[in-house]
Write an enzyme that holds these catalytic residues in place. Structure first.
Site, mmCIF file in Angstrom:
data_model
loop_
_atom_site.group_PDB
_atom_site.id
_atom_site.type_symbol
_atom_site.label_atom_id
_atom_site.label_comp_id
_atom_site.label_asym_id
_atom_site.label_seq_id
_atom_site.Cartn_x
_atom_site.Cartn_y
_atom_site.Cartn_z
ATOM 1 N N HIS A 4 22.755 17.275 -14.477
ATOM 2 C CA HIS A 4 22.160 17.011 -13.166
ATOM 3 C C HIS A 4 21.616 18.300 -12.548
ATOM 4 O O HIS A 4 20.761 18.259 -11.669
ATOM 5 C CB HIS A 4 23.201 16.399 -12.210
ATOM 6 C CG HIS A 4 23.607 15.005 -12.592
ATOM 7 N ND1 HIS A 4 24.636 14.750 -13.453
ATOM 8 C CD2 HIS A 4 23.109 13.795 -12.227
ATOM 9 C CE1 HIS A 4 24.767 13.438 -13.597
ATOM 10 N NE2 HIS A 4 23.858 12.846 -12.872
ATOM 11 N N ASP A 13 17.804 9.172 -19.393
ATOM 12 C CA ASP A 13 18.696 9.413 -18.255
ATOM 13 C C ASP A 13 17.798 9.683 -17.045
ATOM 14 O O ASP A 13 16.578 9.780 -17.152
ATOM 15 C CB ASP A 13 19.606 10.599 -18.549
ATOM 16 C CG ASP A 13 20.916 10.546 -17.765
ATOM 17 O OD1 ASP A 13 20.997 9.776 -16.781
ATOM 18 O OD2 ASP A 13 21.850 11.284 -18.128
#
Length: 496
Positions: free
Chosen positions: A188, A260
């Site tokens: 992230h 993702d």
């Protein structure tokens, strides 16, 4: 250039078809409904879209009034990562707890019951399970989301989870290919590197994905990780060597490949969101997950324009976009067919999540201590939540111990002086210290040192990966922080 009956050209419809965007609110925005008529084939739900199961069912019905074969995706791993129960905590333990029990029939049953609940809400595509082997115990983003550190265990439970979920007509999406378990960086925030040799990669990381493919997983999600032995230049999501040559070619996978979240810094911070999306489709991805943080029409328009422009400029072969869109529509057809013609439902198992959580609890007594029979002070030591889990979902054992032991008080602590502040707040009462991944946080270890030095009768509840040695008069490991894990832990504390 051909044009559809709705007036949107075919190229634009294909570009819209490969996007899986999120949106804000608990009802369908006008812009989403309009884009569905223009070719958007999928939407993604997050915690911000969920109030109750009934509200989600109404939302998905509203969306399907625009497009009956819509894919409605959600990131519902159960356990620590829940969207349907983001405000209460999950009714199902996560992968690590199921791996600790190591009963594939139980894993299959948990996934089946979860799938039934998703289907009842109109959700037909679940970005789960995690098939990552948790090879690095300090992994900041996987941890209890993994079935464990043993490859064979992870493989058999991944297959069981896929089978259980898909038996309800909800498509599974096995992640994070080619394996996110041996990383020390959260994708992230940055691009993790996995410096493995080819043998280890194939014998450890890839085996659960082979098992998922054999079990018929309808989708696989790519990871934003760089694996130099496979591709020294690009992360998996943007790598043709990994998505096309390895996943499609060597492993023989023919289902949907999903990225993702593309707004994650590992991609957007390095390549830019729009360029990253073009590179992902060119590499072999079929669907673009976006919307965890970006959830507006402008983002959808920008990504659509980027794909169309890339085709027209020759950067992205049109046949690759056409193939990707066709794979999305094929999955949508499968999901719509199973929704309209559901198979045998079987017996419902509403309590299977709690049953599994209870079976996953392990209790270690490290010395003589009186049973916990009266009010206690519950000190919960909060680490910073990773983005996948989020910090809005409650966890711990406080509410359950308050119910079982009236008069119990609770407090939350973090930081270098957390132990001293908890000891002061306890004011002489027996302490139940609740931690999450103690082995990863020096301040948490120090806090337990302080409490145990002052009160050897302190009870320790570990709700993350129980990597540290058991300590405390009673040490309870739940292998996850789902709501049902908290219930099971509180019962274990009182039972002694």
């Amino acid at each position: 250039m051909t044009t559809s009956t709705t007036g949107t050209d075919t190229l634009t419809r294909d570009a819209l078809a490969v996007l899986q965007p999120g949106f804000a609110g608990t009802t369908a925005p006008d812009w989403v409904r309009r884009r569905l008529s223009e070719g958007l084939a999928s939407v993604a739900l997050f915690g911000r879209n969920v109030a109750t199961a009934e509200q989600v069912a109404a939302l998905t019905a509203q969306l399907r009034a625009e497009r009956d074969d819509l894919l409605v995706a959600i990131d519902e791993e159960s356990g620590d990562v829940t969207r349907l129960e983001v405000r209460t905590g999950s009714s199902f333990p996560g992968n690590h707890a199921l791996g600790a029990v190591d009963d594939t029939a139980l894993t299959r049953g948990v996934a089946r019951e979860l799938g039934r609940r998703l289907a009842e809400c109109g959700v037909n595509f679940n970005w789960a399970p995690s098939a990552d082997v948790n090879a690095d115990p300090d992994n900041p983003v996987i941890g209890v989301r993994s079935f464990g550190s043993d490859t064979d265990l992870v493989a058999r439970h991944t297959a069981a989870w896929v089978e259980g979920l898909q038996s309800t007509g909800v498509a599974a999406c096995t992640k994070h290919f080619p394996g996110h378990g041996d990383t020390s960086v959260d994708s992230h925030h940055a691009v993790p590197h996995i410096d493995l040799d080819a043998t280890t990669l194939h014998e450890r990381e890839l085996q659960p994905f082979r098992a998922a493919i054999a079990a018929g997983t309808r989708a696989v999600m790519s990871a934003h990780i760089r694996v130099p032995v496979l591709d020294p230049d690009r992360p998996a999501t943007l790598s043709r060597r990994i998505l096309t040559d390895l996943l499609r070619g060597e492993l023989g996978y023919q289902g949907l490949i999903v990225t993702d979240g593309m707004e994650m810094r590992a991609v957007s911070g390095t390549y830019g969101l729009e360029h990253g999306v073009v590179l992902a489709i060119a590499a072999g991805a079929d669907a673009i997950c976006v919307g965890g943080g970006l959830c507006d029409e402008g983002t959808v328009q920008g990504l659509t324009d980027a794909l169309v422009t890339a085709v027209r400029s020759g950067e992205l072969p049109e046949e690759r976009l056409v193939d990707a869109a066709a794979r999305v529509r094929a999955l949508a057809d499968w999901a719509a067919g199973t929704r309209r013609s559901p198979g045998p439902g079987g017996d419902r198992e509403p309590e299977i999540g709690l049953t599994a959580a209870r079976r996953a609890v392990t209790v270690t007594r490290t010395g003589p201590a009186a049973p916990v029979t009266g009010p206690v002070y519950v000190a919960t030591f909060h680490p910073a939540a990773n983005i996948a889990v989020g910090d809005e979902t409650p966890w711990g054992v406080g509410p359950e111990l308050e119910r079982l032991l009236p008069g119990t008080a609770t407090g939350s602590f973090t930081g270098p002086d957390a132990g001293a502040r908890a000891l002061e707040a306890a004011a002489g009462r027996r302490v139940v210290a609740v931690v999450r991944d103690e082995h990863r946080h020096a301040w948490m270890r120090t806090a337990l040192d302080t409490l145990l030095a002052a009160g050897p009768e302190t009870v320790v509840v570990e709700m993350g990966v129980p990597q540290s040695a058991p300590r405390g008069a009673l040490y309870v490991a739940t292998h996850g922080a789902a709501r049902v894990c908290g219930v099971a832990a509180a019962e274990a504390v009182v039972a002694g």
